[in-house]
Motif scaffolding. Structure first.
Motif, mmCIF file in Angstrom:
data_model
loop_
_atom_site.group_PDB
_atom_site.id
_atom_site.type_symbol
_atom_site.label_atom_id
_atom_site.label_comp_id
_atom_site.label_asym_id
_atom_site.label_seq_id
_atom_site.Cartn_x
_atom_site.Cartn_y
_atom_site.Cartn_z
ATOM 1 N N ALA A 43 -1.457 4.299 2.396
ATOM 2 C CA ALA A 43 -0.209 4.920 1.951
ATOM 3 C C ALA A 43 0.882 4.750 3.006
ATOM 4 O O ALA A 43 2.034 4.455 2.682
ATOM 5 C CB ALA A 43 -0.434 6.396 1.641
ATOM 6 N N ARG A 44 0.516 4.918 4.287
ATOM 7 C CA ARG A 44 1.502 4.763 5.362
ATOM 8 C C ARG A 44 2.021 3.332 5.418
ATOM 9 O O ARG A 44 3.220 3.093 5.503
ATOM 10 C CB ARG A 44 0.879 5.138 6.714
ATOM 11 C CG ARG A 44 1.881 5.079 7.879
ATOM 12 C CD ARG A 44 1.199 5.189 9.225
ATOM 13 N NE ARG A 44 0.246 4.116 9.476
ATOM 14 C CZ ARG A 44 0.591 2.865 9.833
ATOM 15 N NH1 ARG A 44 1.849 2.539 9.964
ATOM 16 N NH2 ARG A 44 -0.343 1.952 10.049
ATOM 17 N N ARG A 47 4.318 2.593 2.479
ATOM 18 C CA ARG A 47 5.633 3.209 2.660
ATOM 19 C C ARG A 47 6.450 2.417 3.666
ATOM 20 O O ARG A 47 7.625 2.113 3.428
ATOM 21 C CB ARG A 47 5.490 4.657 3.115
ATOM 22 C CG ARG A 47 6.845 5.343 3.362
ATOM 23 C CD ARG A 47 6.691 6.715 3.973
ATOM 24 N NE ARG A 47 5.821 6.776 5.118
ATOM 25 C CZ ARG A 47 6.173 6.425 6.361
ATOM 26 N NH1 ARG A 47 7.389 5.988 6.596
ATOM 27 N NH2 ARG A 47 5.318 6.508 7.350
ATOM 28 N N GLU A 48 5.847 2.055 4.799
ATOM 29 C CA GLU A 48 6.573 1.315 5.823
ATOM 30 C C GLU A 48 7.029 -0.048 5.298
ATOM 31 O O GLU A 48 8.142 -0.487 5.589
ATOM 32 C CB GLU A 48 5.721 1.154 7.078
ATOM 33 C CG GLU A 48 5.562 2.447 7.847
ATOM 34 C CD GLU A 48 4.641 2.324 9.051
ATOM 35 O OE1 GLU A 48 4.000 1.261 9.227
ATOM 36 O OE2 GLU A 48 4.560 3.306 9.808
ATOM 37 N N VAL A 51 10.001 0.536 2.961
ATOM 38 C CA VAL A 51 11.217 0.836 3.718
ATOM 39 C C VAL A 51 11.764 -0.430 4.361
ATOM 40 O O VAL A 51 12.967 -0.692 4.324
ATOM 41 C CB VAL A 51 10.932 1.931 4.775
ATOM 42 C CG1 VAL A 51 12.073 2.057 5.763
ATOM 43 C CG2 VAL A 51 10.678 3.268 4.092
ATOM 44 N N SER A 61 17.526 3.618 2.103
ATOM 45 C CA SER A 61 16.467 4.490 1.598
ATOM 46 C C SER A 61 16.457 5.763 2.414
ATOM 47 O O SER A 61 16.152 5.749 3.592
ATOM 48 C CB SER A 61 15.109 3.798 1.688
ATOM 49 O OG SER A 61 14.775 3.559 3.023
ATOM 50 N N ALA A 69 7.214 12.572 -3.693
ATOM 51 C CA ALA A 69 6.375 11.503 -3.169
ATOM 52 C C ALA A 69 4.922 11.707 -3.552
ATOM 53 O O ALA A 69 4.223 10.779 -3.882
ATOM 54 C CB ALA A 69 6.504 11.420 -1.646
ATOM 55 N N GLU A 86 8.073 16.033 6.095
ATOM 56 C CA GLU A 86 7.894 14.586 6.204
ATOM 57 C C GLU A 86 7.433 14.274 7.615
ATOM 58 O O GLU A 86 7.913 14.846 8.586
ATOM 59 C CB GLU A 86 9.219 13.889 5.917
ATOM 60 C CG GLU A 86 9.116 12.399 5.944
ATOM 61 C CD GLU A 86 10.428 11.730 5.586
ATOM 62 O OE1 GLU A 86 10.627 10.601 6.036
ATOM 63 O OE2 GLU A 86 11.231 12.334 4.865
#
Length: 187
Positions: A43-44, A47-48, A51, A61, A69, A86
């Protein structure tokens, strides 16, 4: 009358059975932890990458609210818990406390305002959470996360202080933990 050796053999067999049972529980728990770690890492990374891709396309963003989320990713609508912030970004030169949100920002402010290193109990009191063990652990967990992201450093004994280069980043804001103490380097 049973023999002493026979009784000890029975006791040993029971203890061995308990040990094997607990080892199986531990193995299962370790598998669950490994699965959860992989899921969190995926997931990390996703997301990275998103972005980064948006930044390359010139699309701005902003932060995604935690409930939105998690809602699509979790069965049953996601986390409805209130109070989850967050995750803080990795600290880089030029970043200030505005990059942090919620309790992460407050924990950073408390540590930055302290004259010395700060313990978890002091963090919890500074957050207005008292000295209850679970509240101290919540505050300490936030500090560990900030340490992992380069905002804080942990000293022996589990005490926290600002990482080099980050201590001058806190605006002069009054809050309970720093009301009676001057900021480091602030005069």
């Amino acid at each position: 009358m049973p023999s002493v050796i026979g009784l000890l053999e029975q006791r040993e067999a029971r203890a061995q059975g308990e040990l094997e049972s607990w080892l199986e529980v531990l193995r299962q728990a370790q598998e669950e932890v490994a699965t959860a770690q992989k899921r969190a890492e995926r997931a990390r990374v996703a997301r990275e990458e998103l972005v980064q891709a948006l930044a390359e396309e010139g699309v701005e963003s902003g932060p995604v609210p935690p409930l939105e989320a998690g809602a699509a990713a979790e069965p049953g609508g996601g986390r409805a818990d209130v109070g989850f912030d967050e995750r803080p970004p990795q600290w880089r030169p030029g970043m200030d406390e505005a990059a942090l949100s919620g309790m992460y920002r407050e924990v950073f402010r408390i540590v930055a305002a302290a004259e010395g290193a700060v313990a978890g109990a002091e963090l919890a009191r500074g957050l207005g959470r008292g000295d209850q063990k679970n509240e101290v652990e919540k505050a300490r967990h936030r500090a560990y996360t900030l340490e992992a992201r380069g905002w804080l450093v942990r000293e022996s004994g589990g005490l926290f202080r600002c990482a080099p280069g980050t201590s001058g980043l806190v605006a002069q804001v009054a809050f309970p933990a720093s009301a009676e103490r001057p900021r480091p380097g602030g005069g």
